[in-house]
Design an enzyme around this catalytic site. Structure first.
Site, PDB file in Angstrom:
ATOM      1  CD  GLU A 140      70.769  -0.280  26.645  1.00  0.00           C
ATOM      2  OE1 GLU A 140      70.736  -0.873  27.737  1.00  0.00           O
ATOM      3  OE2 GLU A 140      71.801  -0.176  25.960  1.00  0.00           O
TER       4      GLU A 140
ATOM      5  CE  LYS B 132      70.251  -4.334  26.716  1.00  0.00           C
ATOM      6  NZ  LYS B 132      71.654  -4.758  26.565  1.00  0.00           N
TER       7      LYS B 132
END
Length: 296
Positions: free
Chosen positions: A176, A213
């Site tokens: 992420e 992400k």
């Protein structure tokens, strides 16, 4: 790696719920839920209250694998119970929802326009414990504040390094590298991030896959090369501070990317709501985020 969980994550018709507010973000999440800081005096009390909120969410009738592919847990949540069962086991066995674990320990000070993850010296032990509890994968967050190519390369290199450690424990990493939504050069940062991620993906061994992400992009379809990449199991998107309607509208413009929302998931929920009102509200939210995730 659990094949049934992998199949659900890869092809599941839904989204990933982010139930991983940490010590730093829990007070804000509780305040939005109607629990003010004068309701607790210790971290233990605070975590107990946010766990009660999370348990209420996962116990809602619509929180099942039919629309919720997976859920990301905070370490404290992983070590607690839902309905008398260990949290990860409950999610998978009772709800058909794949459990993930947030593993990062916060962010370093900003340098080169980014914030790297702080060191995680006990990560191997945590991964062993999580794997033993039936957790499928992890999530690790760092933040980009400017279109600085050197800084973004540092972020991506660190994410893939941690990802390799996660993979070595037979678990799936969600990398992420979040981009702050209100920076003036967000579109430029997104292109730099895409280029850097693609370079690192191409260096992975054949058969190795990761998840990603990302912040919802300025240009619709910006991350399609990641969605289509053979070394990416799934691309998910964070709401990043956008309200739920805005986040859902942006998500629907990016086919192949599914939601992994936190603030947008809990928007409109309140500790004062009756169970019927709470379940109705979270049901509407799940339906809306699901619809945006499967659009296109």
């Amino acid at each position: 790696m659990n094949d049934d969980m992998a199949a659900q994550v890869r092809a599941g018709n839904g989204f990933i719920a982010a139930l991983d507010q940490s010590g730093g973000s829990s007070p804000k999440a509780l305040a939005a839920y109607g629990v003010t800081t004068d309701a607790y005096t210790t971290d233990s009390e605070m975590f107990g209250m946010i766990h009660a909120m999370r348990e209420r969410i996962v116990m809602a009738p619509d929180f099942t694998g039919a629309k919720v592919v997976g859920a990301i847990l905070f370490e404290d949540t992983m070590d607690r119970m839902f309905a008398g069962q260990p949290a990860a086991a409950f999610l998978w066995q009772a709800r058909g929802v794949v459990p993930f674990l947030k593993i990062d320990k916060g962010l370093e000070a900003q340098a080169h326009g980014v914030q790297l993850m702080k060191p995680m010296p006990d990560l191997d032990a945590l991964l062993d414990r999580a794997h033993g509890l039936g957790v499928f994968g992890t999530k690790e967050r760092s933040v980009i504040h400017a279109a600085d190519a050197a800084g973004i390369d540092m972020i991506v290199a660190q994410q893939f390094e941690v990802g390799a450690q996660v993979l070595s424990h037979d678990m799936m990493p969600i990398l992420e590298p979040e981009i702050t939504i209100d920076i003036p050069d967000k579109a430029e940062a997104e292109q730099m991030l895409l280029d850097s991620i693609l370079r690192h993906l191409d260096q992975l061994a054949d058969g190795t896959v990761v998840m990603l992400k990302v912040t919802l992009p300025e240009v619709a379809g910006q991350y399609q090369p990641l969605v289509d990449h053979p070394r990416v199991m799934r691309v998910v998107a964070l709401s990043g501070g956008y309200d739920r309607d805005t986040a859902n509208a942006k998500l629907a413009q990016n086919p192949g990317i599914i939601a992994s929302f936190s603030r947008a998931l809990t928007e409109g929920l309140s500790v004062q709501q009756s169970d019927d009102a709470f379940n109705a509200e979270i049901g509407r939210t799940i339906a809306a985020i699901h619809a945006a995730s499967v659009a296109g």
